[in-house]
Structure formats: C-alpha cells, structure tokens
Write a protein that holds these residues in place. Sequence first.
Motif, short mmCIF file in Angstrom:
data_model
loop_
_atom_site.label_atom_id
_atom_site.label_comp_id
_atom_site.label_asym_id
_atom_site.label_seq_id
_atom_site.Cartn_x
_atom_site.Cartn_y
_atom_site.Cartn_z
N LEU A 206 0.83 -1.21 0.00
CA LEU A 206 0.00 0.00 0.00
C LEU A 206 0.86 1.26 0.00
O LEU A 206 0.57 2.22 -0.72
CB LEU A 206 -0.93 0.01 1.22
N LEU B 10 0.77 4.07 -2.91
CA LEU B 10 0.41 5.46 -2.58
C LEU B 10 1.51 6.46 -2.95
O LEU B 10 1.22 7.58 -3.38
CB LEU B 10 0.09 5.58 -1.09
N TYR B 11 2.77 6.05 -2.77
CA TYR B 11 3.88 6.98 -3.01
C TYR B 11 4.72 6.56 -4.22
O TYR B 11 5.91 6.86 -4.28
CB TYR B 11 4.77 7.07 -1.76
#
Length: 280
Positions: A148, A152-153
């Motif tokens: 995750l 996300l990044y």
Amino acid sequence: MLAEFIQGLMEFHFLQNALITAIVVGTVSGVVGCFIILRGMSLMGDAISHAVLPGVAIAYILNINFFIGAIAFGILSAVIITYIKENSVIKSDTAIGITFSSFLALGIILIGFARTSTDLFHILFGNILAVQDSDKWITIAVAIFVVLAIVLYFKELLLTTFDPQMAKALGTRVNFYHYMLMTLLTLVAVTAMQSVGTILIVALLITPAATAYLFTKTLKTMIFLSAGIGAAVSVVGLFIGYSYNVAVGSSIVLTATVVFLVSFFVSPKQKYIKRRGHDG
C-alpha cells in the motif's frame, strides 16, 4: 513427490502456513527489491537483515514478539548508516560494513545471554515450516502495509530513485522517501527472516528483482514480474525443501539463483546467445 506435497498441504496445517507465508514473503520481497537494486542499495539490504539480530535477541530476553525488536534495530541501523554517510567523508559501503558487522556481533552475544541456541540457527537460516498462525497473519499485515505504501507513493519513489537531483529541485523530500524505503526494507527483512533467515534475506530481495530487470523496460512491469518470480521460487523452494528434507530457505535462494542464471543467458537485454553466435 508432487502428489505427496499436495497431500501434505491438504493434511498439515504447518505446511499450509508455510506455503502462504512463502508466497507472501516472496511477493513483497520482489516488490521492494526492485527499488533496492535500482538505487544501488543491495548492500543496505544485507546490512539491515544482519542488523535486526540484536533486536530479536532483546525481544527473546524481554519475552515480547521478535517483530518489535527486529524492526526497531533495523530502522536504527538504517538511520546510523545514512547519518555516517551524510556527515563524514566515509563512503556508504564502509558505513554499511562497520554498522552491520557490529550489530551482528552484538546480536550473537545477546543471543548467548538469552540462551536460545536453537532459535539462533532458525534466525540465521530460517525455519518456515515452524511458522505459527500469529506470525503468518503479522507477515500478511506487513506485506499489505508495504505494498500500500509503495502504491500510494509510487510517483515520488519513482522520481527519487531515477533522478534524485531533479526531485530535490521540484521540492520533493528526498530524505523522507529514502528513510521510508529503509523502513519498508526493514519490515520485509523481518518478515523474510522466518522463511530464509537473516543470512539469506538479501538473496530473496535482490535475485527476483535482478531477474525481472533483465526482461523489462518500465518499473511497473519490473515490479509485477519480480513479485511473480519471488512468489514462484518461494513455492518451488518450499516444495524441494519439504520433499527432499533439506533447508527450505537455502532451497528458495538456490531456485531463485537458477532462474536468474537461465534468464541471464536468454534475456533479450543481454543478447548473450546472439553475441556468442556472432563470435563463433
């Protein structure tokens, strides 16, 4: 042999735990490994995997979950290495060598105090067939968290991996993403400790990613392929280890190495076979 393995999976809960853990660890190692090799940080993976040993020993002495101690010392080693590199004339490989050897030595002494010699063997070389339900669920939770974080990044990690100078110019917090990746690497190293042990973690982080790199041109494709290779070699290694009664961690690593060697010769990027043909 395969029929026996499948029969064992149907009957034995410990083997089911081992299979799930192997797939999860192989997948997440493949994902994080891509960033590690592209940043030229393979040695850092080695350092962190050895540096978690004192944390594991302290966790045994205090009778708390070894994940807590291992993660704390893994992150501490990453901070120390980065601090030495950024605040002295010493190069990163030297800082890594000093840090991981001293942490490893401290860990061995502390495990002597903890009087858990059998556990030391399992920590160093892994014991995936002894994975408990609680460890399995922690491994799954850590893997979901790591994946995750990368999703996300992804853009920031992509930019800081390939062009940190431009990332700085654009105002991206390069140091923040470096430490974030070090934290994710520590989490993966701790989860992989059960399957391949601290000695062999770096192989599971690097080899599937290096294999995927031979076949891909984009980071996304490389991540998916590396995760797939990591999961596949972990399952094959578990099958070999269980069927022939040999160390599962070593079987996983050797399987990954064989896949890499075959890929090295057939990869279109390498053009090795074509070159040999022209040379002949």
